[in-house]
Design a protein around this motif. Structure first.
Motif, mmCIF file in Angstrom:
data_model
loop_
_atom_site.group_PDB
_atom_site.id
_atom_site.type_symbol
_atom_site.label_atom_id
_atom_site.label_comp_id
_atom_site.label_asym_id
_atom_site.label_seq_id
_atom_site.Cartn_x
_atom_site.Cartn_y
_atom_site.Cartn_z
ATOM 1 N N VAL A 1 0.846 -1.201 0.000
ATOM 2 C CA VAL A 1 0.000 0.000 0.000
ATOM 3 C C VAL A 1 0.879 1.248 0.000
ATOM 4 N N MET A 2 1.910 1.247 0.820
ATOM 5 C CA MET A 2 2.838 2.371 0.871
ATOM 6 C C MET A 2 3.609 2.515 -0.436
ATOM 7 N N VAL A 3 4.004 1.401 -1.048
ATOM 8 C CA VAL A 3 4.727 1.450 -2.322
ATOM 9 C C VAL A 3 3.859 2.071 -3.413
ATOM 10 N N GLY A 4 2.598 1.645 -3.505
ATOM 11 C CA GLY A 4 1.696 2.228 -4.493
ATOM 12 C C GLY A 4 1.443 3.706 -4.246
ATOM 13 N N PHE A 5 1.337 4.081 -2.986
ATOM 14 C CA PHE A 5 1.147 5.484 -2.629
ATOM 15 C C PHE A 5 2.336 6.327 -3.091
ATOM 16 N N LEU A 6 3.541 5.848 -2.856
ATOM 17 C CA LEU A 6 4.739 6.602 -3.237
ATOM 18 C C LEU A 6 4.971 6.609 -4.740
ATOM 19 N N PHE A 7 4.338 5.697 -5.461
ATOM 20 C CA PHE A 7 4.499 5.668 -6.913
ATOM 21 C C PHE A 7 3.790 6.848 -7.580
ATOM 22 N N LEU A 8 2.637 7.241 -7.067
ATOM 23 C CA LEU A 8 1.842 8.286 -7.712
ATOM 24 C C LEU A 8 1.843 9.608 -6.951
ATOM 25 N N TYR A 9 1.845 9.564 -5.642
ATOM 26 C CA TYR A 9 1.648 10.784 -4.857
ATOM 27 C C TYR A 9 2.728 11.842 -5.082
ATOM 28 N N ALA B 1 15.831 7.543 -4.298
ATOM 29 C CA ALA B 1 15.687 6.832 -3.032
ATOM 30 C C ALA B 1 15.010 5.479 -3.246
ATOM 31 N N ALA B 2 13.993 5.438 -4.106
ATOM 32 C CA ALA B 2 13.308 4.164 -4.378
ATOM 33 C C ALA B 2 14.240 3.172 -5.055
ATOM 34 N N ALA B 3 15.041 3.648 -6.024
ATOM 35 C CA ALA B 3 15.950 2.749 -6.733
ATOM 36 C C ALA B 3 17.023 2.195 -5.804
ATOM 37 N N VAL B 4 17.631 3.075 -4.997
ATOM 38 C CA VAL B 4 18.683 2.629 -4.075
ATOM 39 C C VAL B 4 18.107 1.648 -3.056
ATOM 40 N N GLY B 5 16.936 1.971 -2.520
ATOM 41 C CA GLY B 5 16.315 1.075 -1.551
ATOM 42 C C GLY B 5 15.983 -0.284 -2.134
ATOM 43 N N ASN B 6 15.511 -0.296 -3.380
ATOM 44 C CA ASN B 6 15.160 -1.561 -4.028
ATOM 45 C C ASN B 6 16.384 -2.432 -4.237
ATOM 46 N N PHE B 7 17.466 -1.828 -4.747
ATOM 47 C CA PHE B 7 18.686 -2.597 -4.956
ATOM 48 C C PHE B 7 19.243 -3.094 -3.632
ATOM 49 N N ALA B 8 19.287 -2.209 -2.635
ATOM 50 C CA ALA B 8 19.820 -2.601 -1.330
ATOM 51 C C ALA B 8 18.975 -3.707 -0.700
ATOM 52 N N THR C 1 10.854 6.743 1.523
ATOM 53 C CA THR C 1 10.847 5.981 0.274
ATOM 54 C C THR C 1 11.975 4.968 0.246
ATOM 55 N N LEU C 2 13.154 5.374 0.704
ATOM 56 C CA LEU C 2 14.306 4.476 0.768
ATOM 57 C C LEU C 2 14.005 3.275 1.660
ATOM 58 N N VAL C 3 13.492 3.544 2.861
ATOM 59 C CA VAL C 3 13.191 2.463 3.803
ATOM 60 C C VAL C 3 12.071 1.575 3.264
ATOM 61 N N THR C 4 11.066 2.178 2.651
ATOM 62 C CA THR C 4 9.944 1.398 2.129
ATOM 63 C C THR C 4 10.383 0.464 1.015
ATOM 64 N N SER C 5 11.207 0.951 0.085
ATOM 65 C CA SER C 5 11.657 0.109 -1.027
ATOM 66 C C SER C 5 12.502 -1.048 -0.525
ATOM 67 N N GLY C 6 13.428 -0.755 0.399
ATOM 68 C CA GLY C 6 14.244 -1.834 0.941
ATOM 69 C C GLY C 6 13.435 -2.830 1.747
ATOM 70 N N SER C 7 12.526 -2.333 2.565
ATOM 71 C CA SER C 7 11.686 -3.229 3.376
ATOM 72 C C SER C 7 10.770 -4.068 2.504
ATOM 73 N N SER C 8 10.285 -3.495 1.403
ATOM 74 C CA SER C 8 9.415 -4.243 0.503
ATOM 75 C C SER C 8 10.144 -5.437 -0.101
ATOM 76 N N ALA C 9 11.396 -5.231 -0.525
ATOM 77 C CA ALA C 9 12.170 -6.334 -1.103
ATOM 78 C C ALA C 9 12.456 -7.416 -0.060
ATOM 79 N N ILE C 10 12.816 -7.007 1.144
ATOM 80 C CA ILE C 10 13.127 -7.983 2.193
ATOM 81 C C ILE C 10 11.872 -8.739 2.630
ATOM 82 N N ALA C 11 10.759 -8.021 2.775
ATOM 83 C CA ALA C 11 9.516 -8.675 3.183
ATOM 84 C C ALA C 11 9.031 -9.653 2.116
ATOM 85 N N LYS C 12 9.204 -9.292 0.838
ATOM 86 C CA LYS C 12 8.802 -10.211 -0.236
ATOM 87 C C LYS C 12 9.657 -11.471 -0.218
ATOM 88 N N ALA C 13 10.949 -11.326 0.063
ATOM 89 C CA ALA C 13 11.806 -12.503 0.174
ATOM 90 C C ALA C 13 11.371 -13.388 1.337
#
Length: 517
Positions: free
Chosen positions: A326-334, A359-366, A410-422
């Protein structure tokens, strides 16, 4: 890539001590590979040639290109991925990421900013209604449709690309070169179709992935690998090519990025059909269900189809991942609406979107890098912690209303999203029998995409002051976090959809079977 026999012959895979595979469709991969040394370059014929600057530069370029190709090829075929079919799945995933990136480039001004710039609430509502809301109806249907899809998953992947080709051709045919825009009656339906087909591809890919799992690695690292290839080869390279084409073709009043999409979708369709045939085998699969009835039939007198309920850890991981999505989708458009709504200059808009995007790209890669190296012994606990982190940074942004804090969120959300999905992938692999994993991956991805849509819809509707937007989304995140924590403790705020169930649930309906640990 080696072609395995598609007949009914079964193979016994030797037990491995490090990372055993549960993919029973794959024969054992050869441990010994014949490495044939490349013959030395024939320099005799060129010994007498004069070496010029141009010739030396061309030779150097060829060497660099060969090394780069070798690096990519080795990474894509590592761990037996070329024989299991994972390499064949990787390239359609890269093509899908490239299509999404090119579509964002092509419609940046005509779709996102055009809707954000409109002061009329009815225009924003129309944008939401046509481009986001319908997917909320379509997404829950994708998972059950996968359970009924027999011997057609490769065709479904290819079809998702070809239908996008048709939609892009329609956009190209209705492009107004003088104004650089599209008619609304063409733009909005095509944008909806592109979004739905992209999300459908993600769901289909999740259902296919367990079938191409190499014996030496697990699903967590497979999904991390696919995401990394998609981000590097699709989002970065594909987005850069689309941006360059858009700039060059704009001189001739042509939509350059859309032509890149046509090439990527056609390539994606062809590559999808090159995925091995054993991903089509569905015999013995047991569909999963989100509800739980204590392992008993609801109507004992009537035979019911077999269903595999999800266990407590999986349900907890799903609630946490949906909250983060939900937070990822919010940050994509807002952020785009915030940048455009305050009449900021072009450079100011670029600064806002560039900061959030970086911030989203760095968080996703990290996050993907970290997830591939974590020991996911307690995945549900890891998801709870990731959800707490995302909720905390969202609350901090709501209290401060500062752009820099939003970038950190955004940085924390992207990184947390990748870790939570794993962690979710680890729970699906560990807590479910192999016969139900494909269905579980498809259904979980449908829920995650639906949560993304809910967050995006919130970003469209909320007033464009940072503290107001993040206060609203924080309230939603707190509710999701509460359900995640309660599910982790074995209870639920919503009857039937929480953690009031065992970690390893028994099969319901059909012939009762206890899920092996």
């Amino acid at each position: 890539m080696a072609n395995y026999p598609s007949d009914g012959v079964s193979y016994r895979r030797p037990r491995r001590q490090t990372m055993p595979s549960a993919n029973r469709w794959l024969p054992p991969l050869d441990e010994e590979r014949n490495h044939r040394a490349d013959p030395p370059p024939d320099i005799g014929s060129a010994a007498g040639e004069k070496i010029t600057v141009t010739r030396a530069a061309a030779q150097r370029s060829r060497e660099m290109g060969s090394k780069m190709y070798g690096l990519v090829h080795r990474a894509a075929t590592a761990d037996g991925a070329d024989k299991s079919g994972l390499t064949a799945l990787t390239w359609p995933v890269v093509a899908n990421f490239a299509v999404d990136a090119a579509m964002a480039v092509a419609l940046a001004n005509t779709l996102f900013f055009a809707a954000a710039n409109g002061e009329s609430k009815s225009r924003v509502a129309l944008y939401l209604l046509i481009t986001i809301a319908p997917f909320a109806v379509i997404a829950p249907l994708i998972g059950p449709a996968l359970d009924r899809l027999q011997h057609g998953r490769r065709v479904a992947l290819a079809t998702s690309f070809m239908l996008r080709t048709v939609l892009v051709v329609v956009l190209i045919a209705n492009y107004d070169g003088a104004t650089g825009s599209f008619p609304s009656w063409v733009l909005y339906p095509c944008a909806l179709g592109m979004m739905v087909l992209s999300k459908s591809f993600s769901v289909l890919r999740s259902a296919v992935t367990p079938r191409v799992l190499p014996p030496t690695i697990d699903l967590v690292r497979v999904n991390s690998r696919l995401t990394t290839f998609g981000l590097l080869g699709g989002t970065l390279v594909g987005g850069a090519v689309a941006a360059g084409a858009e700039y060059l073709f704009n001189m001739a009043q042509l939509p350059g990025a859309l032509y890149v999409i046509v090439a990527a979708t056609v390539a994606g369709a062809v590559l999808s059909m090159r995925i091995p045939k054993w991903v089509e085998v569905t015999e013995g699969e047991v569909p999963t269900t989100l509800t739980y009835h204590g392992g008993l039939r609801r109507h004992p007198g009537q035979p019911k189809a077999a269903r595999q309920p999800l266990g407590r850890n999986i349900i907890t991981a799903l609630w946490g991942n949906c909250t983060i999505k939900v937070m990822v989708g919010f940050l994509f458009l807002y952020p785009a609406f915030v940048a455009k709504a305050h009449d900021a200059s072009g450079w100011e808009q670029l600064r806002i979107l560039g900061l959030i995007g970086a911030a989203a790209a760095v968080g996703n890669f990290a996050g993907n890098f970290t997830a591939a190296r974590l020991k996911l012994g307690h995945p549900a606990k890891l998801v709870v912690r990731a959800t707490i982190a995302v909720t905390a940074v969202s609350l901090a942004t709501a209290l401060t209303g500062e752009l820099l804090v939003a970038a950190i969120a955004t940085l924390v959300t992207s990184g947390s999203s990748a870790i939570a999905k794993a962690a979710l992938d680890a729970s699906l692999q560990d807590d479910l029998p192999e016969r139900s994993r494909a269905s579980a991956f498809g259904r979980s991805e449908s829920l995650l995409q639906l949560a993304w849509v809910a967050g995006g819809a919130t970003g469209v509707l909320i007033y464009t002051d940072l503290w107001i937007g993040f206060t609203t989304i924080t309230a939603v995140l707190i509710l999701g976090l509460a359900q995640t924590v309660v599910s982790y403790r074995g209870d639920s705020l919503i009857p039937g959809f929480g953690g009031n169930r065992p970690v390893l649930a028994e099969q319901e309906g059909g012939r009762p079977e206890t899920v092996a640990s």
